[in-house]
Design an enzyme around this catalytic site. Structure first.
Site, short mmCIF file in Angstrom:
data_model
loop_
_atom_site.label_atom_id
_atom_site.label_comp_id
_atom_site.label_asym_id
_atom_site.label_seq_id
_atom_site.Cartn_x
_atom_site.Cartn_y
_atom_site.Cartn_z
CB SER A 1 -0.97 -0.01 1.18
OG SER A 1 -0.28 -0.19 2.39
CB CYS B 1 -4.62 -7.51 0.05
SG CYS B 1 -3.50 -7.98 1.37
CG HIS C 1 -4.18 -11.80 -2.16
ND1 HIS C 1 -3.61 -10.90 -3.02
CD2 HIS C 1 -3.68 -11.52 -0.94
CE1 HIS C 1 -2.78 -10.11 -2.36
NE2 HIS C 1 -2.81 -10.48 -1.09
CD GLU D 1 -5.58 -11.39 -6.11
OE1 GLU D 1 -6.64 -11.37 -5.45
OE2 GLU D 1 -4.49 -11.03 -5.64
N1 GLN Z 1 1.03 -5.86 3.83
C1 GLN Z 1 0.70 -5.14 2.64
C2 GLN Z 1 0.48 -3.65 2.92
O1 GLN Z 1 0.43 -3.27 4.03
C3 GLN Z 1 -0.54 -5.72 1.99
C4 GLN Z 1 -0.27 -7.14 1.60
C5 GLN Z 1 -0.97 -7.57 0.36
O2 GLN Z 1 -1.55 -6.79 -0.40
N2 GLN Z 1 -0.87 -8.86 0.13
O3 GLN Z 1 0.36 -2.87 2.01
#
Ligand code: GLN
Length: 182
Positions: free
Chosen positions: A51, A78, A160, A162
């Site tokens: 992110s 996510c 996820h 996908e």
């Molecule tokens: N841990 C990631 C984050 O904080 C997110 C993990 C993911 O998208 N699989 O951005």
């Protein structure tokens, strides 16, 4: 009827897998890297990834403002859920805790119940939803924490969808996109 045209934010992360799943369901999937690529889309997917990287690249390309202005349904998974929350784009009325289930070691799979059907969910350094506003409907929880939620045209998942063979969540999203376009 023309196929639904769905953008997949493609600055980083799992965009190819989302695009493949959308195509399997008969939608047209378009990779989005620039603001003008949002024009004419019926919906948008923001995939998993990192992110912090998403936010940096989105600001760099002006995609943050463009996504705020986008009026169609959006599905964030996510890291894609994190960027939609109160602390980032501010589009979904949720507080999200990053890496809430633990770091890499805590990646796991489990079956969750979504509107009466069982869905395999893959969690990778996954966030969970810590707090929801009044307009947010929680659709599934794991260990007592919301991991799937809907707020109007927004659908967010900690995991996820996908990365499995189960297309249920993408179908749920496309149903919403179809309703909004109709
Ligand atoms: N841990 C990631 C984050 O904080 C997110 C993990 C993911 O998208 N699989 O951005």
């Amino acid at each position: 009827m023309k196929p639904l045209r769905i953008g997949v934010l493609a600055v980083q992360g799992n965009f190819r897998e989302h695009a493949a799943m959308l195509r399997r369901l008969g939608a047209e999937a378009v990779e989005v890297r620039k603001p003008e690529e949002l024009d004419g889309l019926d919906g948008l997917v923001i995939p998993g990834g990192e992110s912090t990287t998403f936010m940096r690249l989105m600001r760099l390309y002006g995609l943050d403002e463009a996504i705020r202005a986008f009026e169609g349904p959006v599905f964030g998974t996510c890291a894609g859920m994190i960027v939609l929350d109160r602390d980032h784009l501010g589009l979904v009325d949720i507080d999200v805790r990053r890496n809430a289930f633990g770091r890499q070691v805590a990646s796991f799979e489990t079956d969750i119940e979504v509107e009466g059907s069982s869905v395999r969910a893959v969690f990778i350094r996954a966030p969970w939803i810590e707090d929801v506003g009044p307009d947010v409907e929680v659709l599934a929880e794991v260990e007592g924490h919301p991991v799937l939620a809907r707020q109007g045209r927004f659908l967010v998942a900690s995991f996820h969808p996908e990365l499995t063979d189960n297309t249920r969540l993408h179908e749920l999203f496309l149903e919403e996109v179809g309703l909004v376009r109709a």
